[in-house]
Design a protein around this motif. Structure first.
Motif, PDB file in Angstrom:
ATOM      1  N   VAL A   9       0.877  -1.169   0.000  1.00  0.00           N
ATOM      2  CA  VAL A   9       0.000   0.000   0.000  1.00  0.00           C
ATOM      3  C   VAL A   9       0.913   1.217   0.000  1.00  0.00           C
ATOM      4  O   VAL A   9       1.606   1.478   0.980  1.00  0.00           O
ATOM      5  CB  VAL A   9      -0.940   0.029   1.227  1.00  0.00           C
ATOM      6  N   ALA A  10       0.944   1.926  -1.131  1.00  0.00           N
ATOM      7  CA  ALA A  10       1.889   3.034  -1.264  1.00  0.00           C
ATOM      8  C   ALA A  10       1.245   4.210  -1.976  1.00  0.00           C
ATOM      9  O   ALA A  10       0.548   4.037  -2.982  1.00  0.00           O
ATOM     10  CB  ALA A  10       3.131   2.581  -2.029  1.00  0.00           C
ATOM     11  N   HIS A  11       1.506   5.385  -1.441  1.00  0.00           N
ATOM     12  CA  HIS A  11       1.034   6.640  -2.048  1.00  0.00           C
ATOM     13  C   HIS A  11       2.185   7.221  -2.853  1.00  0.00           C
ATOM     14  O   HIS A  11       3.256   7.486  -2.306  1.00  0.00           O
ATOM     15  CB  HIS A  11       0.578   7.610  -0.958  1.00  0.00           C
ATOM     16  N   CYS A  12       1.959   7.395  -4.133  1.00  0.00           N
ATOM     17  CA  CYS A  12       3.013   7.837  -5.057  1.00  0.00           C
ATOM     18  C   CYS A  12       2.550   9.028  -5.880  1.00  0.00           C
ATOM     19  O   CYS A  12       2.210   8.891  -7.060  1.00  0.00           O
ATOM     20  CB  CYS A  12       3.411   6.698  -5.976  1.00  0.00           C
ATOM     21  N   PRO A  13       2.522  10.221  -5.273  1.00  0.00           N
ATOM     22  CA  PRO A  13       2.017  11.389  -5.985  1.00  0.00           C
ATOM     23  C   PRO A  13       3.002  11.995  -6.980  1.00  0.00           C
ATOM     24  O   PRO A  13       2.621  12.870  -7.755  1.00  0.00           O
ATOM     25  CB  PRO A  13       1.724  12.378  -4.854  1.00  0.00           C
ATOM     26  N   SER A  14       4.255  11.524  -6.994  1.00  0.00           N
ATOM     27  CA  SER A  14       5.250  12.092  -7.906  1.00  0.00           C
ATOM     28  C   SER A  14       5.957  10.976  -8.672  1.00  0.00           C
ATOM     29  O   SER A  14       5.952   9.816  -8.244  1.00  0.00           O
ATOM     30  CB  SER A  14       6.289  12.901  -7.116  1.00  0.00           C
ATOM     31  N   PRO A  15       6.583  11.329  -9.795  1.00  0.00           N
ATOM     32  CA  PRO A  15       7.348  10.314 -10.535  1.00  0.00           C
ATOM     33  C   PRO A  15       8.451   9.671  -9.687  1.00  0.00           C
ATOM     34  O   PRO A  15       8.713   8.478  -9.819  1.00  0.00           O
ATOM     35  CB  PRO A  15       7.941  11.094 -11.704  1.00  0.00           C
ATOM     36  N   ASN A  16       9.076  10.432  -8.792  1.00  0.00           N
ATOM     37  CA  ASN A  16      10.148   9.863  -7.980  1.00  0.00           C
ATOM     38  C   ASN A  16       9.625   8.864  -6.953  1.00  0.00           C
ATOM     39  O   ASN A  16      10.232   7.810  -6.746  1.00  0.00           O
ATOM     40  CB  ASN A  16      10.950  10.965  -7.290  1.00  0.00           C
ATOM     41  N   THR A  17       8.499   9.159  -6.303  1.00  0.00           N
ATOM     42  CA  THR A  17       7.957   8.174  -5.362  1.00  0.00           C
ATOM     43  C   THR A  17       7.452   6.949  -6.123  1.00  0.00           C
ATOM     44  O   THR A  17       7.534   5.834  -5.617  1.00  0.00           O
ATOM     45  CB  THR A  17       6.841   8.759  -4.467  1.00  0.00           C
ATOM     46  N   ARG A  18       6.988   7.138  -7.331  1.00  0.00           N
ATOM     47  CA  ARG A  18       6.567   6.000  -8.169  1.00  0.00           C
ATOM     48  C   ARG A  18       7.762   5.118  -8.506  1.00  0.00           C
ATOM     49  O   ARG A  18       7.664   3.893  -8.530  1.00  0.00           O
ATOM     50  CB  ARG A  18       5.868   6.486  -9.442  1.00  0.00           C
ATOM     51  N   ARG A  19       8.906   5.723  -8.739  1.00  0.00           N
ATOM     52  CA  ARG A  19      10.117   4.943  -9.022  1.00  0.00           C
ATOM     53  C   ARG A  19      10.510   4.090  -7.816  1.00  0.00           C
ATOM     54  O   ARG A  19      10.969   2.960  -7.980  1.00  0.00           O
ATOM     55  CB  ARG A  19      11.256   5.869  -9.437  1.00  0.00           C
ATOM     56  N   LEU A  20      10.338   4.641  -6.620  1.00  0.00           N
ATOM     57  CA  LEU A  20      10.626   3.848  -5.421  1.00  0.00           C
ATOM     58  C   LEU A  20       9.698   2.644  -5.338  1.00  0.00           C
ATOM     59  O   LEU A  20      10.141   1.519  -5.072  1.00  0.00           O
ATOM     60  CB  LEU A  20      10.496   4.701  -4.162  1.00  0.00           C
ATOM     61  N   LEU A  21       8.399   2.890  -5.572  1.00  0.00           N
ATOM     62  CA  LEU A  21       7.438   1.778  -5.552  1.00  0.00           C
ATOM     63  C   LEU A  21       7.780   0.752  -6.627  1.00  0.00           C
ATOM     64  O   LEU A  21       7.741  -0.456  -6.369  1.00  0.00           O
ATOM     65  CB  LEU A  21       6.015   2.289  -5.757  1.00  0.00           C
ATOM     66  N   ASP A  22       8.123   1.210  -7.814  1.00  0.00           N
ATOM     67  CA  ASP A  22       8.472   0.271  -8.889  1.00  0.00           C
ATOM     68  C   ASP A  22       9.667  -0.597  -8.496  1.00  0.00           C
ATOM     69  O   ASP A  22       9.701  -1.792  -8.804  1.00  0.00           O
ATOM     70  CB  ASP A  22       8.761   1.025 -10.189  1.00  0.00           C
ATOM     71  N   ALA A  23      10.639  -0.004  -7.788  1.00  0.00           N
ATOM     72  CA  ALA A  23      11.794  -0.781  -7.334  1.00  0.00           C
ATOM     73  C   ALA A  23      11.373  -1.813  -6.284  1.00  0.00           C
ATOM     74  O   ALA A  23      11.826  -2.967  -6.322  1.00  0.00           O
ATOM     75  CB  ALA A  23      12.866   0.155  -6.781  1.00  0.00           C
ATOM     76  N   LYS A  41      -1.696  -1.606  -4.115  1.00  0.00           N
ATOM     77  CA  LYS A  41      -2.857  -0.716  -4.169  1.00  0.00           C
ATOM     78  C   LYS A  41      -2.466   0.656  -3.658  1.00  0.00           C
ATOM     79  O   LYS A  41      -1.644   0.778  -2.738  1.00  0.00           O
ATOM     80  CB  LYS A  41      -4.004  -1.249  -3.313  1.00  0.00           C
ATOM     81  N   ALA A  42      -3.104   1.658  -4.230  1.00  0.00           N
ATOM     82  CA  ALA A  42      -2.980   3.008  -3.690  1.00  0.00           C
ATOM     83  C   ALA A  42      -3.780   3.055  -2.394  1.00  0.00           C
ATOM     84  O   ALA A  42      -4.783   2.348  -2.251  1.00  0.00           O
ATOM     85  CB  ALA A  42      -3.511   4.027  -4.696  1.00  0.00           C
ATOM     86  N   PRO A  43      -3.361   3.866  -1.432  1.00  0.00           N
ATOM     87  CA  PRO A  43      -4.060   3.886  -0.138  1.00  0.00           C
ATOM     88  C   PRO A  43      -5.552   4.193  -0.236  1.00  0.00           C
ATOM     89  O   PRO A  43      -6.330   3.643   0.541  1.00  0.00           O
ATOM     90  CB  PRO A  43      -3.335   4.980   0.643  1.00  0.00           C
ATOM     91  N   LEU A  44      -5.947   5.045  -1.166  1.00  0.00           N
ATOM     92  CA  LEU A  44      -7.368   5.382  -1.282  1.00  0.00           C
ATOM     93  C   LEU A  44      -8.181   4.245  -1.894  1.00  0.00           C
ATOM     94  O   LEU A  44      -9.405   4.251  -1.813  1.00  0.00           O
ATOM     95  CB  LEU A  44      -7.555   6.675  -2.066  1.00  0.00           C
ATOM     96  N   GLU A  45      -7.507   3.261  -2.492  1.00  0.00           N
ATOM     97  CA  GLU A  45      -8.182   2.104  -3.087  1.00  0.00           C
ATOM     98  C   GLU A  45      -8.118   0.872  -2.188  1.00  0.00           C
ATOM     99  O   GLU A  45      -8.849  -0.087  -2.388  1.00  0.00           O
ATOM    100  CB  GLU A  45      -7.551   1.769  -4.443  1.00  0.00           C
ATOM    101  N   ALA A  46      -7.218   0.892  -1.217  1.00  0.00           N
ATOM    102  CA  ALA A  46      -7.037  -0.256  -0.332  1.00  0.00           C
ATOM    103  C   ALA A  46      -7.941  -0.120   0.885  1.00  0.00           C
ATOM    104  O   ALA A  46      -8.274   0.987   1.306  1.00  0.00           O
ATOM    105  CB  ALA A  46      -5.587  -0.349   0.113  1.00  0.00           C
ATOM    106  N   GLY A  47      -8.307  -1.246   1.448  1.00  0.00           N
ATOM    107  CA  GLY A  47      -9.162  -1.227   2.629  1.00  0.00           C
ATOM    108  C   GLY A  47      -8.875  -2.415   3.516  1.00  0.00           C
ATOM    109  O   GLY A  47      -7.969  -3.215   3.250  1.00  0.00           O
TER     110      GLY A  47
END
Length: 155
Positions: A9-23, A41-47
């Motif tokens: 469950v990760a919030h990735c509002p920027s390309p750099n945080t998305r790169r961390l999640l991708d890794a 899942k994005a936090p707003l989609e996870a439950g």
């Protein structure tokens, strides 16, 4: 035997945080690890239902004003009570993209996880300061170690 489930469950509002999640995902989905299903899942989609189906969890957030993202906080707000008595001992890890030091973010997540009686399997991975390429390898390692530990029954 059914595959064990690792929920990210990760919030990735920027390309750099998305790169961390991708890794992290690349590591978690390593071909060296079998028998682990990885769900992201994005936090707003996870439950809470997602947490209840998982045997381990990786949380990811940027540092926002010295705290976790509002989206991750929302995930906790919706999941806390439905999971409270049913996920005790759940192994988890945290990665933080911190523009400053990440201390408040780590403390906030740890406080909630402690209330849930989840078990941190390692110290939070805090990627501090300006984005650097060398943030990616530890994120990938985090994903691999969580998946491999889950597969091996270590946690």
């Amino acid at each position: 035997m059914a595959a064990k489930r690792l929920l990210i469950v990760a919030h990735c509002p920027s390309p750099n945080t998305r790169r961390l999640l991708d890794a992290v995902l690349q590591g978690a989905r390593s071909p060296e690890v079998a028998g682990v299903e990885v769900a992201v899942k994005a936090p707003l989609e996870a439950g809470p239902e997602d947490v209840l189906e998982a045997q381990a969890l990786i949380l990811g957030t940027p540092e926002n004003l010295g705290y976790m993202s509002g989206a991750l906080k929302d995930f906790f707000d919706r999941s806390y009570y439905p999971c409270l008595e049913r996920t005790q001992g759940l192994p988890y890890a945290l990665f933080v993209r911190a523009g400053h030091d990440g201390t408040g973010t780590c403390r906030a997540v740890a406080g909630i996880a402690t209330g849930l009686r989840w078990r941190a399997v390692q110290e939070p991975l805090v990627c501090r300061g300006a984005f650097r390429e060398d943030f990616l390898a530890p994120c990938e390692e985090l994903g691999t170690l969580m998946a491999a530990g889950l597969e091996a029954g270590i946690f």
